[in-house]
Write an enzyme that holds these catalytic residues in place. Structure first.
Site, PDB file in Angstrom:
ATOM      1  CE  LYS A 105      -4.485   0.866   0.186  1.00 43.96           C
ATOM      2  NZ  LYS A 105      -5.557  -0.001  -0.314  1.00 43.96           N
TER       3      LYS A 105
HETATM    4  P1  NAD Z   1     -12.807   8.189  -2.523  1.00 46.78           P
HETATM    5  O1  NAD Z   1     -11.760   9.178  -2.267  1.00 46.78           O
HETATM    6  O2  NAD Z   1     -13.318   8.014  -3.904  1.00 46.78           O
HETATM    7  O3  NAD Z   1     -14.083   8.498  -1.567  1.00 46.78           O
HETATM    8  C1  NAD Z   1     -13.963   8.628  -0.192  1.00 46.78           C
HETATM    9  C2  NAD Z   1     -15.283   9.144   0.357  1.00 46.78           C
HETATM   10  O4  NAD Z   1     -15.219   9.110   1.782  1.00 46.78           O
HETATM   11  C3  NAD Z   1     -15.609  10.578  -0.032  1.00 46.78           C
HETATM   12  O5  NAD Z   1     -16.965  10.659  -0.386  1.00 46.78           O
HETATM   13  C4  NAD Z   1     -15.360  11.365   1.257  1.00 46.78           C
HETATM   14  O6  NAD Z   1     -16.184  12.501   1.363  1.00 46.78           O
HETATM   15  C5  NAD Z   1     -15.734  10.337   2.289  1.00 46.78           C
HETATM   16  N1  NAD Z   1     -15.154  10.623   3.613  1.00 46.78           N
HETATM   17  C6  NAD Z   1     -13.878  10.969   3.919  1.00 46.78           C
HETATM   18  N2  NAD Z   1     -13.760  11.179   5.245  1.00 46.78           N
HETATM   19  C7  NAD Z   1     -14.978  10.936   5.783  1.00 46.78           C
HETATM   20  C8  NAD Z   1     -15.502  10.984   7.097  1.00 46.78           C
HETATM   21  N3  NAD Z   1     -14.722  11.293   8.141  1.00 46.78           N
HETATM   22  N4  NAD Z   1     -16.814  10.675   7.282  1.00 46.78           N
HETATM   23  C9  NAD Z   1     -17.595  10.353   6.258  1.00 46.78           C
HETATM   24  N5  NAD Z   1     -17.161  10.294   4.975  1.00 46.78           N
HETATM   25  C10 NAD Z   1     -15.875  10.596   4.752  1.00 46.78           C
HETATM   26  O7  NAD Z   1     -12.269   6.802  -1.943  1.00 46.78           O
HETATM   27  P2  NAD Z   1     -12.623   5.309  -2.392  1.00 46.78           P
HETATM   28  O8  NAD Z   1     -11.671   4.897  -3.439  1.00 46.78           O
HETATM   29  O9  NAD Z   1     -14.082   5.194  -2.606  1.00 46.78           O
HETATM   30  O10 NAD Z   1     -12.189   4.492  -1.078  1.00 46.78           O
HETATM   31  C11 NAD Z   1     -13.017   4.438   0.069  1.00 46.78           C
HETATM   32  C12 NAD Z   1     -12.605   3.265   0.929  1.00 46.78           C
HETATM   33  O11 NAD Z   1     -12.671   2.051   0.176  1.00 46.78           O
HETATM   34  C13 NAD Z   1     -11.184   3.312   1.496  1.00 46.78           C
HETATM   35  O12 NAD Z   1     -11.174   2.683   2.761  1.00 46.78           O
HETATM   36  C14 NAD Z   1     -10.395   2.462   0.513  1.00 46.78           C
HETATM   37  O13 NAD Z   1      -9.209   1.931   1.096  1.00 46.78           O
HETATM   38  C15 NAD Z   1     -11.421   1.377   0.231  1.00 46.78           C
HETATM   39  N6  NAD Z   1     -11.202   0.647  -1.019  1.00 46.78           N
HETATM   40  C16 NAD Z   1     -11.143   1.297  -2.205  1.00 46.78           C
HETATM   41  C17 NAD Z   1     -10.967   0.574  -3.383  1.00 46.78           C
HETATM   42  C18 NAD Z   1     -10.985   1.230  -4.742  1.00 46.78           C
HETATM   43  O14 NAD Z   1     -10.982   0.495  -5.738  1.00 46.78           O
HETATM   44  N7  NAD Z   1     -11.046   2.543  -4.849  1.00 46.78           N
HETATM   45  C19 NAD Z   1     -10.803  -0.819  -3.310  1.00 46.78           C
HETATM   46  C20 NAD Z   1     -10.886  -1.459  -2.073  1.00 46.78           C
HETATM   47  C21 NAD Z   1     -11.094  -0.717  -0.933  1.00 46.78           C
END
Ligand code: NAD
Length: 419
Positions: A105
């Site tokens: 990561k």
């Molecule tokens: P992103 O940046 O697209 O979206 C993140 C969202 O979380 C935003 O809407 C933001 O406003 C919100 N957020 C941030 N802080 C917050 C808080 N304190 N309270 C409420 N909402 C809050 O990110 P993403 O790619 O969707 O990733 C989100 C999660 O999913 C992370 O934990 C990431 O590790 C996990 N994840 C992502 C992927 C991927 O393919 N993008 C794959 C597996 C896991």
């Protein structure tokens, strides 16, 4: 009070499964710390000509099953301990679904919303350049995570290629996955994590005779994972009644259109200004009487302060590590099912693997093929996890680690531990 460590939480989770499984002591020792931990301070010229120093990390936990693989996060809270935990989870996630990757990561401590597009481009290029040969198409392959997206991956790819002093540098597109389609991305990658969240829910619903079309749900985090999970679940007839992001929480018992809210948000409006819903307090969001809750923001969001209030029947973890260990105890005691992150959000890395394989063979699979292959893998991972949970009378999270640990330990048994 002892300082909270996400890495400690991740370690305790897999060590619990290792105890159940009576994991070989040598394998436990090897897995107990990451192989490589790279931290870099790097300068970026800002638009006002000042030079600012940023701190980034790339942590490579394990690569017994294949090249290191894992996202890169841009967020103000990124720190070494967090990236280490996320790297550990990647090792187990890849092992659980059986894609030929290890776990890594990366992250940079920065709020991408505060940077101009030029500053963000320079930061991405400088970080990639500083990582140098610590990433590579057959060695360590980044992907998007919170705060990064397909465009970030296109810039990383371009920077990496330009820094290579080889004639075949254009054949190295698979140094990153989750790229834009134009530069070699896969159809279905953008929605893949959300698609996997829904495939997991469908398996659970089928097993427990739950009709998803009659369910209501709430989503925390309305970015890549939150939106796509919600959008696909809505297409099955379920109703989204509440959303929370970093700006606040909104609620409408009659339903909120996933697409309409996304378009509103993409136009630069905070979700709390969405007219078709009312603003509610953070604690009210967690206490809503929904059938399904999808945490899809960051780690530690479901914790001791709100776990008691949660009324959902099932929590499907789109985010990594959204539930603290103490909250998990409370939720399981209340009879709430947790579909764990390792399983539920593994659709992203699975389609990343498809993208990597397509790049290596210069091919482009149709979306139907990507989705079909993803479903086969997700269904299998769910079936194995559910079987172990019943067989060993444990929770689904521990069961998912046991499935992963079996693969990892067989690989060590067969290869031996060098020398
Ligand atoms: P992103 O940046 O697209 O979206 C993140 C969202 O979380 C935003 O809407 C933001 O406003 C919100 N957020 C941030 N802080 C917050 C808080 N304190 N309270 C409420 N909402 C809050 O990110 P993403 O790619 O969707 O990733 C989100 C999660 O999913 C992370 O934990 C990431 O590790 C996990 N994840 C992502 C992927 C991927 O393919 N993008 C794959 C597996 C896991």
């Amino acid at each position: 009070m002892e300082k909270f460590s996400l890495y400690k939480q991740a370690s305790e989770q897999w060590q619990k499964a290792a105890d159940f499984f009576e994991l070989d002591r040598d394998v436990r020792t090897v897995l107990s710390e990451p192989k490589n931990e790279i931290s870099i301070n790097f300068p970026v010229r800002m638009d006002n000509h000042e030079l600012r120093l940023f701190r980034g990390h790339r942590i490579q936990h394990n690569n017994i099953l294949g090249p290191f693989k894992g996202g890169i996060r841009f967020h103000p809270m990124v720190n070494h301990d967090e990236v280490k935990a996320l790297a550990v989870w990647m090792t187990f996630k890849c092992a659980l679904v059986g894609v030929p990757f290890g776990g890594a990561k990366g992250g940079v401590t920065v709020d991408p919303r505060e940077l101009s597009s030029g500053e963000l481009m320079r930061l991405t290029r400088r970080f990639t350049h500083a990582l140098g040969s610590n990433i590579g198409p057959e060695y360590d392959i980044p992907a998007p995570d919170a705060g990064t997206n397909a465009k970030t991956m296109a810039i990383i790819m371009d920077t990496f290629m330009n820094a290579q002093n080889t004639a075949n540098r254009n054949a190295q597109r698979h140094v990153v996955t989750g790229k834009t389609l134009t530069v070699g991305g896969s159809l279905g990658r953008e929605k893949a994590t959300g698609q996997g969240v829904v495939y997991t829910l469908q398996s659970w619903a089928q097993e427990n005779k739950v009709d998803l079309s009659k369910c209501t749900f709430s989503v925390q985090g309305y970015g890549n994972v939150g939106f796509h999970s919600a959008n696909i679940l809505e297409s099955l007839g379920a109703k989204m009644i509440a959303v929370q992001d970093h700006t606040g929480s909104i609620y409408n018992p009659n339903g909120i259109s996933t697409e309409d809210l996304k378009n509103f948000n993409l136009s630069g409006n905070p979700i709390i200004e969405y007219q078709e819903s009312e603003v509610i307090a953070e604690h009210e969001f967690f206490a809503l009487p929904v059938d399904i809750m999808i945490p899809a923001a960051l780690e530690g969001q479901i914790n001791e302060s709100n776990a008691d209030a949660i009324k959902a029947k099932v929590i499907v973890e789109g985010a990594n590590g959204p539930t603290t260990s103490k909250a998990e105890e409370i939720l399981l005691h209340k009879g709430i099912t947790i579909l764990p992150d390792l399983l539920a959000n593994s659709g992203g890395v699975t389609v990343s693997y498809f993208e990597w394989a397509q790049n290596k063979t210069s091919s482009q699979w149709p979306l139907e093929e990507v989705d079909r292959k993803l479903k086969i893998i997700m269904d299998q991972a769910y079936a194995q996890t559910s079987h172990i949970a019943k067989d060993m009378k444990t929770d689904l999270r521990t069961a998912s680690y046991i499935v992963a640990l079996k693969r990892l330990s067989y690989a060590y048994q067969e290869r031996g531990i060098f020398p």
